[in-house]
Structure formats: structure tokens, C-alpha cells
Design a protein around this motif. Structure first.
Motif, short mmCIF file in Angstrom:
data_model
loop_
_atom_site.label_atom_id
_atom_site.label_comp_id
_atom_site.label_asym_id
_atom_site.label_seq_id
_atom_site.Cartn_x
_atom_site.Cartn_y
_atom_site.Cartn_z
N ALA A 74 134.60 -6.82 94.53
CA ALA A 74 133.79 -7.72 95.35
C ALA A 74 132.42 -7.99 94.73
O ALA A 74 131.95 -9.13 94.72
CB ALA A 74 133.64 -7.13 96.76
N ARG B 228 128.79 -1.96 101.35
CA ARG B 228 130.17 -2.39 101.58
C ARG B 228 130.66 -3.27 100.43
O ARG B 228 131.81 -3.16 99.99
CB ARG B 228 130.28 -3.15 102.90
CG ARG B 228 130.10 -2.25 104.10
CD ARG B 228 130.76 -2.83 105.33
NE ARG B 228 130.80 -1.86 106.40
CZ ARG B 228 129.94 -1.79 107.40
NH1 ARG B 228 128.97 -2.67 107.47
NH2 ARG B 228 130.05 -0.88 108.33
N VAL B 229 129.80 -4.16 99.96
CA VAL B 229 130.19 -5.03 98.84
C VAL B 229 130.49 -4.16 97.62
O VAL B 229 131.49 -4.35 96.93
CB VAL B 229 129.07 -6.04 98.51
CG1 VAL B 229 129.46 -6.88 97.30
CG2 VAL B 229 128.79 -6.94 99.70
N ASN C 244 138.20 -11.43 101.47
CA ASN C 244 137.36 -11.92 102.57
C ASN C 244 136.13 -12.63 102.05
O ASN C 244 135.56 -13.47 102.73
CB ASN C 244 136.93 -10.75 103.47
CG ASN C 244 138.05 -10.27 104.34
OD1 ASN C 244 139.13 -10.86 104.32
ND2 ASN C 244 137.84 -9.22 105.08
N ASN D 15 133.25 -7.14 106.59
CA ASN D 15 134.18 -6.50 105.65
C ASN D 15 134.27 -7.35 104.38
O ASN D 15 135.20 -8.14 104.22
CB ASN D 15 135.56 -6.37 106.31
CG ASN D 15 136.58 -5.75 105.36
OD1 ASN D 15 136.22 -5.10 104.37
ND2 ASN D 15 137.85 -5.96 105.64
N ARG E 282 133.86 -2.20 97.89
CA ARG E 282 135.14 -2.91 97.89
C ARG E 282 135.49 -3.30 96.45
O ARG E 282 134.65 -3.91 95.77
CB ARG E 282 135.09 -4.18 98.75
CG ARG E 282 134.63 -3.98 100.19
CD ARG E 282 135.60 -3.12 100.98
NE ARG E 282 135.35 -3.15 102.40
CZ ARG E 282 134.49 -2.36 103.06
NH1 ARG E 282 133.79 -1.47 102.40
NH2 ARG E 282 134.35 -2.47 104.37
N PRO E 283 136.71 -3.00 96.01
CA PRO E 283 137.08 -3.30 94.62
C PRO E 283 136.87 -4.78 94.27
O PRO E 283 137.26 -5.66 95.05
CB PRO E 283 138.56 -2.93 94.55
CG PRO E 283 138.76 -1.96 95.65
CD PRO E 283 137.80 -2.34 96.74
N SER F 26 135.47 -7.59 101.54
CA SER F 26 136.46 -7.30 100.50
C SER F 26 136.59 -8.55 99.64
O SER F 26 136.13 -9.63 100.03
CB SER F 26 137.80 -6.95 101.13
OG SER F 26 138.26 -8.05 101.88
N TYR F 27 137.23 -8.42 98.50
CA TYR F 27 137.36 -9.56 97.58
C TYR F 27 137.97 -10.78 98.28
O TYR F 27 137.40 -11.87 98.25
CB TYR F 27 138.19 -9.14 96.36
CG TYR F 27 138.35 -10.25 95.35
CD1 TYR F 27 137.49 -10.35 94.26
CD2 TYR F 27 139.37 -11.19 95.48
CE1 TYR F 27 137.63 -11.37 93.35
CE2 TYR F 27 139.51 -12.21 94.57
CZ TYR F 27 138.65 -12.29 93.50
OH TYR F 27 138.79 -13.32 92.60
N LYS G 254 141.64 -16.35 99.29
CA LYS G 254 142.90 -15.84 98.75
C LYS G 254 143.95 -16.93 98.77
O LYS G 254 143.82 -17.93 99.47
CB LYS G 254 143.36 -14.63 99.56
CG LYS G 254 143.59 -14.94 101.03
CD LYS G 254 143.89 -13.68 101.80
CE LYS G 254 143.83 -13.95 103.29
NZ LYS G 254 143.96 -12.78 104.09
#
Lengths: 794, 125
Positions: free
Chosen positions: A378, A371-372, A331, A326, A375-376, A328-329, A335
Motif C-alpha cells: 500500500a 495502517r498504510v 482499497n 482500511n 498493509r502489503p 489495503s492495496y 482492483k
């Protein structure tokens, strides 16, 4: 007629060519690598190259359809390479004492990050005891008392000076609750205004002057008090620092020696020592929270010396190979977490979390391209990290400049990671075309083959691979016949008798399903019947729509003739692809012709149900018609072609041979056999070309004919170039073998026409040419008649 | 007849500079074995009034050193604050005993008059 029959016999595809069975598996010992990556030599070489090149931008894009073993292949190769690389360094975030909003990144050798975190924890515990204890020492108390006495004496001395001077001049220094009042005395009593006025002028003036002077002096002394107290405070602080420094230095020295070889840590420890000394007073406070409802596990000051291990590796372990499912940014990049306290969101360096890029730092990171991209932020973040070769853990809002609140900006961590993107080919080509940075970041394309050539060696390796997968899935063993049947099915799935599908997902499905049916009859191994049952059952499970179409044809709802002859009407063949299941069925194509201006109308196109490729096919057949049959005459025909009872879109050119045959039949008035179906595309010179889905098409027509009763006249005309693709079902092959069904392979339109009409091709051509000349003549006559009529009218 | 039999009131007179604790102890010694009534009197010091009457008297702030005119009003405030402080101190001391305390504020002149007028008092001052 005998001549035609003889020629037709030559076109019949021999039974052996209808299905290339796997009769034996070579017994050679396949190399392990060959087994793992059967038929993917080019892709494996590319992947090895990409994984091996330790240079900027040599990241990999692995292309291939889903189920093509992409992840397993690159993961295995990356792990093999990673095993030869050292375990990457650990990364920690620690407090930046000078600027807490910018946590400091500390680099440590693999495995020492966790140890350092524990060491700092232990140090904090020791400091919590050592510092208060140091302040409890008798020596410290005495020194502090001496400092306090010093100040007290100094202040007292100043007051004494003032009082003495005042008393000398008969001035009283009276203390009010908030200050002092200077007043003249006479006989030990303050004199009032009345008595004062009675004094001589000189004396009065003298008293006033003295009081003024004393007042100014008193004021100056008072004003100097804060300075005195500040000096005192500094002296106490210096004393505290001295005491703390002594207590802390002893504790930190041991740690500094342990980490002397780690520059980041050595530097940090020196800063931490300075900060602890700076905040010595706070270490003396209790651990009680400021308010009873506030959380206060340990005092916030102590928290600032904790260590946040963001990436911890084990020494003597290979470099990491991580597959982030997954991406996402957060991940991917990491963060900064927050905790809610009293309605506010708080954070600090301990809440910085690393993402997959950091965890794979020094190794390999496998990502699914779609997927990359889905995802916004990413994709941009990934490119940014690769370009700058560092990871900045920021929220996307920060990166885009939308955040207005103060937040953390942790120091970036240097990045050395090999990215392995996995995606489909169209995605690679789209990125290459539209993302100008893509090419410089993903220089190595790994193109996995969808299928592999079917040779003795590859079959042997494939069989070995099947064995490996059976074992890895812990399935019942497959006997050799079952493996051979699986290999045959893999050729069928590749749509080619000379190739084997490399879609591992469908292979695994087949193995699992076959094993299931084997277990249903308590078998100890999977046999060929179980494989056949698995194939049959799957077709049955997914065959609802196919069954509906067959039923509709059998009930004459969809009109398909399988006997007799008809002018301008032919059985074409169509394929419906439902993803997991593909099947063919016949479709009636009709053509009509009359005198016209040389245009062949594709009704499907006219109503916008025909795709571009279909339209192209019709234009090509139109051109073939005029060049072959009316080379010296203006094509004076109007033809129209349609897929009867077709209510959805039609695309592809695989019906162009059938469409041309229908047109020729319409022009020549020679009927076409309805017990034969036809597929194939045609070029402008009349050459019949290969099409897709030939197996399904033949089987589709066979099903209908079988349902109505096979009488030995039924069959399908296919392009000769498609013979190598034939992997027909056993029952179809059996029917052909028994002479109840036939498959004819044609190379030219003449061969097709002869088979479909039972008339010699030159005869058909002659009739067509004759009719086209007649159309031209009629058209000319018609034009002249119109012209004469027009002249007469004049 | 002993003093304890004849003394009916004990008057404790204090000024703002009196050692209150010492005087209180003397009072406790005197009141022992006696049923005399205890009256405390704060004798207001006149020097605040006198100082305030002078045109040039200034109060210098202990915190900032700034000077402000020392007016009659300010003198009364200071005098009253001092009396309240002494009263609170005496009440605190009395709370540790069973003595019931009466507190009065008088001028210097009234204090002297009181001492002269009362015959059966023990004046502690």
C-alpha cells in the motif's frame, strides 16, 4: 536544630501549590474555531496551510498521539476547504474496442457519469430491437436475395460453359458425391477402355487432350469458387453494414449531440458506433446461451457497450473528503474483480473497481500512516500514485511482474488528491530518516500538541469545548463545578498544573463515565461528585496491581520502612505505567561503601536490569560525589547501590538524588529518615532536577503511610522544578493541609540531605569529606604497606 | 378382366438420373385398388465402370479442384453411394404410405432381362 527546622519549613510546598484548582471559568465568549481546536493554533495553521497549497508534494503528515483529536481536526479543516472547491469529475471505464485488455477511461463532468451509463443502457436496449428489425425489412431481404441470385447465376453460368464445351466435344461431365469425372462419349454412352483402344491414335490423343484441357478449366473454375463466395460474403457484409449503420447512426446521433461537450464520450460513441456496425451480424442472433448451463443474461456483445461508473459525484456538491479506515492495496488503488465461470476466472472492463484514491480524486484523502505502512504494497502504491499523479488499477502481482496470465490493464486516471496521513511522531521521524521519497511527498508537518497551556482564556475555551462534546455525545449536561473538576483532572492527566491534556479520547471517556454515575442516581445533570466518582471508579477498576503492591508492603513482604532512621537506606519512588493507569509506590534503595578505587557499582546495571538512563544517572551521581566531596583527594571508595526487592527492569534517573543521599548516608554514617521518600534526578553540580510522574509518586508513598498511620512526620522530597506539575488528589492535599503529611521541594542535594537526615548540610558534607579523606589515607597506607611488603620480600 | 385384377407385381426401375418423385407418384397411381406386390430396382449405370477403365480418367474435387485417379474401386464406391442415396429416397417416400418396399440393385443387362422375363408386371420406368 531550630535552624534546620526553619529551613525545612521554607522547603515545604504550600497547600495551594499541591493542586491548582479551577475555581472559576472566565465568561468570555470563545470563538468557535478556538473551541474546536483549543491550544492547537500552530497545528491548525499548519493544517490550513497544507490543505490550502495546491502544489505537488504539499501533502500533510499530521503528528500527534492517538486520541488527540487528529482525525476530527484535519477532517473539519479539509471539509471547510472542500466546500469551496467544485465537485470533481466523474470517471467511467468503457470497453476499448481496439484493445479490450486495456479498458478506456472516460472523464465526464460531475453527475454525468451515471446519466451516461443509463443512456448507454437505454441505447443498447434500443439497438437490440432496431438492428434485427432493420434486417427484417423487405428492402433488405430483396437486396440480399438479389445478391444471392447473382452468385448463384454466376456459378451456374460457369458450369453451363463447361458442360457446353464438354458436350461439343462429346465429353460427359459426371458428378460423383465429391467431385466431377470427365469421360468420352459415343452415342450418348461413356466408352470403356476396350472401345477407346479401338479408336484411331489421333482421335485418342485428341480426346485425351480435350479432357485434359477441360479438366484444367474445371479445376480453375472450382478454385475460383471460394473467391466468388468471399466476394459475395463481402457484398452481404457491406449490405449489412449499410443497414446497421443506418439503424445505429440514427440512435447514436441523439446521444452524441447530448454529449458533444464531453470529448471523451464523443470519441467513445464514434468508436462504439463503428464497433456495432462491425458486429451487425451478431446483433441478429438470439439471446439464448450457447449451452443451456452457461449464464447469459444478455449477449456478451451487448455487455461490451455497457459503462462502468468507477467514480460518480453529484454536481453542486463539495469536493470529497474521505477517510479510508482500511487502506489495503485494493482499497486504496482499486482492483480488477473476476467471476468464476466453468472453472475459469473471467474479467472485463465492467469489473474494474476504483479505490479510495479515485473516490477522493479532486479532494482529500485521510489515511492512518501505520495502517498504510502495515498493509502489503500500500505504501509503495500510494507513493507511486503521488509521483506519477495517476492511478493505475493493477493487481500487485502485475506491478511486481509476477502475473503470467493475461489480465486487464485499465488506462490510468489522472490523480489530483491531497493526502492527509495521520500518525505518531516517531513514525514521521522514522519516515523522514529512512524513506528518501517521504520528504518530497509530505512537505507539510502538522504537529498537534499533547497539551495546552492553562490560562484563563484557554480554560474558558476548554470549558466550551467540553460543553460541545457533551452535546455531541448527547450526554446529560454538566454543571459548572463538574466542568471545573473535569478541567482539573485534565491538568492531572497532562502531568502539569499549568497545562491541560489534549487527549480527546480520555476526555470523552471521563465525560461518558461521569454521566453514567450521574444517571445511577437519576440526576438531571452531572455534578462534581459524579466526576470524582468516575475518576475513583476507574482507578479502582484498573488498580489490581497497585493494590497487590500496597498489600505486599503492608504485609512486610516488600520491605519499606515508614518510621525510624537507617544508615545507607532510603525510600525511593517508582512509577508503573500500565497504559490506561499509572501509579507510584515506594522502593527501598540501599547503598554500601568501603575503601576502594573510586568506583560506584550500580548493581542493576551489573545484572543487566538497569536501563541506559539509570546507568547514566548513577554515573552522574558518582561524578557529583567526587567533585563535591573529594575535589582534592583521590576518590578511594567502593560503593554499591541497589533497588532492593526489584526483580524487573529499572530505568530512568529519577532516583539519582535518593541514590546519592543513600551513598552519603553510608559514607557519613548519618541515618536517613524512613518516614520520608525522595524523588528527583541530580546533575554533576549537585542541582536537583525535575522528574516525571511526581503526582503518582507522592500519592504512592502517601497510601503506604496512610495505611500505617499518618503522624505528621511523613512526607516526600521532590525537585522544586516539579512543583508546577503538582495536581495531587484532594485527600492528599487535605492531609497536607491538616499537617499530617508534607511535600518538600528542594533545589540542591544539600537541601535534600538536610531534609532527609535532619542534619545540617555542611555537617553532612564535612563528615563525608572526612571519611573520603580517611579512605584515601587508608588506601595510601594500604598501598605503601603492600609496596613495603613487596620490597621486604625482595 | 381389368389391369388391376391381372397385375401381380409392380416393378419400379430407376437409374441414378431418374426423376424418383415423379416415378413414385406414377407407381402410387398404378397400385391404387390393386393387391400387386411392389418391387423397386436400381439399375446400376455402367458409365462409372467404363470411365474407370480409361487410363486417363481423373476425379476433380468439388472443394479444392485437385485431381485424383478415378479407379475401379472408386467407381464401385460412387455407384454404391448413388444406389444407397436412391434407396433412402424411396424408403422415405414409402414411409408416407402403407406400401412395403423391396429394393434390389441390378446391372443394366439384368434390368433388361427382368423386364423381358416377367409377364405380369407393370414396369414403371
Amino acid at each position: 536544630m531550630a535552624e534546620i527546622i526553619a529551613r525545612n519549613e521554607q522547603l515545604v510546598v504550600p497547600t495551594a501549590r499541591l493542586r491548582t484548582t479551577c475555581d472559576a471559568i472566565a465568561t468570555r465568549r470563545a470563538e468557535v474555531a478556538d473551541v474546536a481546536h483549543v491550544g492547537q493554533r500552530r497545528a491548525v495553521e499548519s493544517a490550513r496551510f497544507g490543505i490550502g497549497v495546491e502544489r505537488e508534494g504539499f501533502n500533510l503528515f499530521v503528528m500527534g498521539p492517538p486520541g488527540s483529536h487528529r482525525h476530527a481536526l484535519v477532517t473539519e479543516l479539509a471539509e471547510a476547504r472542500a466546500a469551496r472547491k467544485p465537485s470533481p469529475e466523474d470517471w467511467c471505464y468503457a470497453n476499448n474496442f481496439a484493445n479490450p485488455e486495456r479498458p478506456r477511461a472516460l472523464r465526464l463532468p460531475a453527475g454525468r457519469g451515471a446519466a451516461f451509463r443509463e443512456d448507454m443502457h437505454a441505447l443498447i436496449d434500443e439497438i437490440r430491437i432496431a438492428i434485427p428489425a432493420a434486417f427484417e425489412e423487405e428492402d433488405y431481404r430483396n437486396q440480399l436475395k438479389a445478391l444471392e441470385s447473382e452468385l448463384h447465376e454466376e456459378i451456374e453460368q460457369q458450369w453451363e460453359d463447361i458442360r457446353r464445351k464438354a458436350a461439343k466435344d462429346d465429353i460427359a461431365v459426371l458428378q460423383t458425391p465429391s467431385g466431377y469425372v470427365l469421360a468420352p462419349l459415343r452415342d450418348g454412352k461413356v466408352i470403356d477402355d476396350k472401345d477407346f483402344k479401338e479408336l484411331p491414335d489421333d482421335e485418342r490423343k485428341s480426346i485425351e487432350a480435350t479432357i485434359d484441357k477441360l479438366g484444367e478449366e474445371l479445376q480453375a473454375r472450382i478454385e475460383s469458387l471460394p473467391k466468388l463466395r468471399k466476394q459475395q460474403h463481402e457484398r452481404v457484409r457491406a449490405l449489412d453494414r449499410e443497414v446497421t449503420a443506418h439503424a445505429v447512426t440514427v440512435l447514436i446521433q441523439e446521444l452524441a449531440a447530448k454529449y458533444a461537450d464531453v470529448p471523451d464520450v464523443a470519441h467513445y460513441l464514434e468508436e462504439a458506433r463503428e464497433d456495432i456496425i462491425e458486429h451487425a451480424q451478431e446483433f441478429r442472433q438470439t439471446d439464448e446461451p450457447a449451452l443451456p448451463f452457461l449464464r447469459n443474461d444478455i449477449p456478451s456483445l451487448l455487455m461490451s457497450y455497457e459503462i462502468n461508473l468507477v467514480v460518480g459525484n453529484e454536481p453542486d456538491r463539495p469536493a470529497p473528503v474521505i477517510y479510508e479506515t482500511n487502506p489495503s492495496y485494493p482499497n486504496l488503488v482499486g482492483k480488477v474483480e473476476h467471476r468464476a465461470e466453468m472453472g475459469a476466472l473471467l474479467t472485463d472492463f465492467r469489473m474494474v473497481r476504483g479505490g479510495a484514491l479515485l473516490h477522493a480524486n479532486g479532494g482529500y484523502l485521510v489515511l492512518d500512516a501505520h495502517r498504510v505502512l502495515g498493509r502489503p504494497f500500500a505504501w509503495e502504491a500510494l507513493k507511486q500514485a503521488l509521483f506519477t499523479k495517476e492511478v493505475r488499477i493493477e493487481s500487485p502481482a502485475d506491478t511486481l511482474g509476477f502475473a503470467t496470465t493475461t489480465t486487464l490493464k485499465p488506462e490510468p486516471i489522472p490523480l489530483d488528491v491531497k493526502i492527509i496521513l495521520i500518525g505518531e511522531r516517531w513514525l514521521y521521524y522514522l519516515l523522514s530518516l529512512y524513506d528518501k521519497e517521504f520528504g518530497s511527498l509530505f512537505k507539510v508537518a502538522v504537529d498537534l500538541d499533547d497539551d495546552v497551556e492553562r490560562t484563563g482564556d484557554s480554560v474558558a475555551a476548554y470549558a466550551k469545548m467540553i460543553g460541545n462534546r457533551v452535546r455531541s455525545h448527547e450526554l446529560l449536561p454538566f454543571d459548572e463545578a463538574a466542568v471545573r473538576r473535569v478541567i482539573e483532572q485534565r491538568a492531572r492527566q497532562a502531568d502539569d498544573s499549568e497545562r491541560l491534556s489534549m487527549n480527546m479520547q480520555s476526555l470523552d471517556d471521563l465525560l461518558v463515565e461521569a454521566e453514567y454515575w450521574a444517571r445511577q442516581h437519576d440526576a438531571n445533570s452531572v455534578g462534581v461528585d459524579d466526576v470524582v466518582e468516575a475518576i475513583r471508579r476507574k482507578k479502582e477498576r484498573l488498580g489490581r496491581i497497585e493494590k497487590r503492591i500496597v498489600d505486599a508492603i503492608e504485609r512486610d513482604t516488600l520491605l519499606i520502612d515508614t518510621s525510624g532512621e537507617c544508615v545507607g537506606q532510603i525510600n525511593g519512588l517508582s512509577v508503573i505505567d500500565l497504559g490506561d493507569h499509572r501509579f507510584g509506590h515506594p522502593v527501598r534503595i540501599t547503598a554500601t561503601t568501603r575503601i576502594g578505587t573510586g568506583d560506584v557499582v550500580d548493581i542493576e546495571r551489573e545484572v543487566e536490569l538497569g536501563g541506559a538512563i539509570h546507568s547514566k544517572g548513577v554515573m552522574i551521581l558518582s561524578s557529583a560525589l567526587s567533585s563535591r566531596y573529594a575535589p582534592d583527594t583521590p576518590l578511594s571508595l567502593h560503593g554499591s547501590i541497589v533497588f532492593e526487592q526489584s526483580y524487573g527492569g529499572v530505568d530512568g534517573d529519577s532516583a539519582s538524588v535518593a541514590e546519592l543521599c543513600a551513598l552519603l548516608s553510608s559514607i557519613s554514617k548519618l541515618p536517613i529518615r524512613q518516614n520520608v521518600a525522595c524523588t528527583g534526578s541530580i546533575n554533576q553540580l549537585g542541582r536537583v532536577q525535575a522528574v516525571g510522574g511526581v503526582n503518582e509518586k507522592i500519592e504512592g508513598f502517601y497510601e503506604i503511610c496512610k495505611a500505617r498511620g499518618l503522624d505528621g512526620t511523613h512526607g516526600v522530597v521532590i525537585p522544586k522544578d516539579n512543583v508546577k506539575h503538582l495536581m495531587l488528589r484532594e485527600d492528599v492535599v487535605d492531609a497536607v493541609d491538616k499537617g499530617r503529611f508534607a511535600v518538600w521541594a528542594v533545589e540542591t542535594i544539600d537541601e535534600a540531605v538536610e531534609t532527609l537526615t535532619g542534619t545540617r548540610a555542611d555537617v553532612v558534607s564535612g563528615k563525608v569529606e572526612e571519611q573520603l579523606v580517611e579512605y584515601a589515607r587508608q588506601r595510601k597506607r594500604f598501598a605503601e604497606g603492600t609496596s613495603n611488603g613487596a620490597s621486604n620480600n625482595e | 378382366m381389368s389391369d388391376a385384377d391381372t397385375i401381380r407385381r409392380i416393378l419400379l426401375a430407376v437409374t441414378e438420373t431418374s426423376p424418383v418423385e415423379t416415378l413414385w407418384q406414377s407407381l402410387l397411381d398404378a397400385v391404387e385398388n390393386s393387391r400387386a406386390e411392389v418391387v423397386t430396382v436400381f439399375v446400376r449405370d455402367e458409365h462409372w465402370r467404363r470411365a474407370a477403365s480409361l487410363p486417363f480418367t481423373r476425379e476433380i474435387s468439388r472443394l479444392s479442384g485437385l485431381q485424383a485417379e478415378f479407379t475401379h474401386r472408386r467407381a464401385r464406391q460412387v455407384s454404391l453411394a448413388t444406389a444407397v442415396r436412391v434407396q433412402q429416397r424411396l424408403e422415405h417416400l414409402a414411409s408416407k404410405t402403407r406400401l412395403k418396399l423391396e429394393f434390389e440393385v441390378v446391372s443394366e443387362q439384368e434390368g433388361a432381362e427382368l423386364a423381358r422375363r416377367e409377364r405380369h408386371i407393370l414396369l414403371v420406368r
